[in-house]
Design a protein around this motif. Structure first.
Motif, short mmCIF file in Angstrom:
data_model
loop_
_atom_site.label_atom_id
_atom_site.label_comp_id
_atom_site.label_asym_id
_atom_site.label_seq_id
_atom_site.Cartn_x
_atom_site.Cartn_y
_atom_site.Cartn_z
N VAL A 34 1.39 0.69 -7.56
CA VAL A 34 1.93 1.33 -6.37
C VAL A 34 1.24 2.87 -6.11
N ASP A 35 1.02 3.37 -7.45
CA ASP A 35 0.43 4.76 -7.08
C ASP A 35 -0.99 4.50 -6.33
N VAL A 36 -1.74 3.56 -6.92
CA VAL A 36 -3.11 3.31 -6.11
C VAL A 36 -2.85 2.99 -4.85
N LEU A 37 -1.75 2.23 -4.39
CA LEU A 37 -1.54 1.88 -3.08
C LEU A 37 -1.19 3.14 -2.27
N LYS A 38 -0.27 4.16 -2.88
CA LYS A 38 0.06 5.35 -2.13
C LYS A 38 -1.04 6.09 -1.75
N ALA A 39 -2.01 6.23 -2.87
CA ALA A 39 -3.13 7.10 -2.71
C ALA A 39 -4.09 6.51 -1.67
N ALA A 40 -4.24 5.30 -1.62
CA ALA A 40 -5.04 4.53 -0.50
C ALA A 40 -4.41 4.77 0.80
N TYR A 41 -3.18 4.83 0.84
CA TYR A 41 -2.45 4.89 2.17
C TYR A 41 -2.46 6.16 2.71
N ALA A 42 -2.47 7.28 1.88
CA ALA A 42 -2.65 8.66 2.27
C ALA A 42 -4.06 8.84 2.46
N GLU A 43 -5.00 8.58 2.06
CA GLU A 43 -6.56 8.60 2.46
C GLU A 43 -6.80 7.96 3.60
N GLY A 44 -6.09 7.10 4.11
CA GLY A 44 -6.39 6.40 5.27
C GLY A 44 -7.11 4.94 5.02
N ARG A 45 -7.17 4.46 3.87
CA ARG A 45 -7.74 3.15 3.61
C ARG A 45 -6.66 2.19 3.93
N LEU A 46 -5.49 2.35 3.94
CA LEU A 46 -4.76 1.10 4.18
C LEU A 46 -3.74 1.38 5.30
N SER A 47 -3.52 0.59 6.44
CA SER A 47 -2.58 0.72 7.41
C SER A 47 -1.03 0.74 6.89
N ALA A 48 -0.16 1.18 7.60
CA ALA A 48 1.12 1.18 7.17
C ALA A 48 1.70 -0.49 7.00
N ASP A 49 1.36 -1.35 7.88
CA ASP A 49 1.57 -2.49 7.63
C ASP A 49 0.92 -3.32 6.38
N GLU A 50 -0.22 -3.15 6.01
CA GLU A 50 -0.88 -3.46 4.85
C GLU A 50 -0.29 -2.82 3.78
N TYR A 51 0.03 -1.66 3.76
CA TYR A 51 0.68 -0.79 2.68
C TYR A 51 2.11 -1.54 2.26
N GLY A 52 2.79 -1.89 3.35
CA GLY A 52 4.02 -2.64 3.17
C GLY A 52 3.92 -3.94 2.47
N GLN A 53 2.98 -4.70 3.05
CA GLN A 53 2.76 -5.83 2.53
C GLN A 53 2.40 -6.14 0.94
N ARG A 54 1.43 -5.04 0.62
CA ARG A 54 0.75 -5.06 -0.67
C ARG A 54 2.00 -4.58 -1.52
N PHE A 55 2.79 -3.37 -1.07
CA PHE A 55 3.90 -3.14 -1.86
C PHE A 55 4.77 -4.28 -2.38
N GLU A 56 5.24 -4.98 -1.29
CA GLU A 56 6.04 -6.06 -1.85
C GLU A 56 5.45 -7.10 -2.66
N ALA A 57 4.10 -7.17 -2.59
CA ALA A 57 3.43 -8.33 -3.40
C ALA A 57 3.38 -7.67 -4.78
N VAL A 58 3.25 -6.21 -4.68
CA VAL A 58 3.32 -5.76 -6.20
C VAL A 58 4.47 -5.80 -7.05
N GLN A 59 5.58 -5.65 -6.11
CA GLN A 59 6.82 -5.87 -6.84
C GLN A 59 7.27 -7.44 -7.18
N ARG A 60 6.56 -8.44 -6.46
CA ARG A 60 6.67 -9.66 -6.99
C ARG A 60 5.65 -10.09 -8.15
N ALA A 61 4.67 -9.19 -8.36
CA ALA A 61 3.51 -9.58 -9.28
C ALA A 61 4.12 -9.79 -10.63
N LYS A 62 3.87 -10.88 -11.35
CA LYS A 62 4.03 -11.00 -12.72
C LYS A 62 2.90 -11.10 -13.81
N THR A 63 1.79 -10.78 -13.36
CA THR A 63 0.68 -10.70 -14.43
C THR A 63 -0.28 -9.46 -13.96
#
Length: 177
Positions: A34-63
């Motif tokens: 999530v920290d990597v995603l936050k940094a990428a969102y803050a640097e403009g590498r991810l859109s708000a939608d893409e950040y949200g989708q990846r954030f949810e996928a990170v929370q579901r990730a098992k491995t």
């Protein structure tokens, strides 16, 4: 249909890396992702939608593999996280050091030494057993990789000296009587 460059599954890897990527991820591992995603969102590498989708996928990730795949197209920063370090870059853990096993000491050699040392206090009663066990020990030591040659030799020396002493005493008593 929305095609994503990332997803909940990671690409198949080979060998040891497969084992690492298949390991279960913990809360701390998800927080790092999530920290990597936050940094990428803050640097403009991810859109708000893409950040949200990846954030949810990170929370579901098992491995580790699922987490690594979710952040694989993003820079991680100056310190790589353990889940993203390839196995080839990690130095192998050396096996534990065990000192080489010492050869076993021959029990007859120990017995011979003890009986040889007991010759004086026992008035020579243990001299013959010390000599017998000393010779048996020497024979066994020639055929095995055991230790105890010095003990067997000492037992023989004490035993034979005691036998010689008591023989001289008997000869002296017989000649004077």
């Amino acid at each position: 249909m929305n095609v994503q460059p990332w997803g909940p599954q990671y690409p198949q890897q080979q060998g040891q890396q497969d084992a690492q990527l298949g390991m279960r991820a913990g809360h701390t591992d998800r927080e790092r992702a999530v920290d990597v995603l936050k940094a990428a969102y803050a640097e403009g590498r991810l859109s708000a939608d893409e950040y949200g989708q990846r954030f949810e996928a990170v929370q579901r990730a098992k491995t580790y593999g699922q987490l690594a795949y979710l952040v694989s197209d993003l820079p991680v920063g100056p310190a790589p996280t353990p889940m993203l370090v390839p196995m080839a870059a990690v130095a192998p853990v050396p096996p534990p050091y065990f000192p080489p096993a010492r050869p076993r000491t021959n029990p007859l050699a120990v017995t011979s030494l003890v009986l040889g040392l007991l010759c004086l206090p026992s008035f020579g009663m243990t001299a013959v057993p010390a000599v017998v066990t000393g010779h048996l020990a020497k024979g066994q030591l020639r055929q095995s990789r055991e230790e105890g040659d010095g003990m067997a030799t000492a037992g023989l020396v004490f035993g034979w000296l005691s036998v010689a002493f008591w023989l001289l005493m008997l000869i002296g008593m017989a000649g004077s009587g």
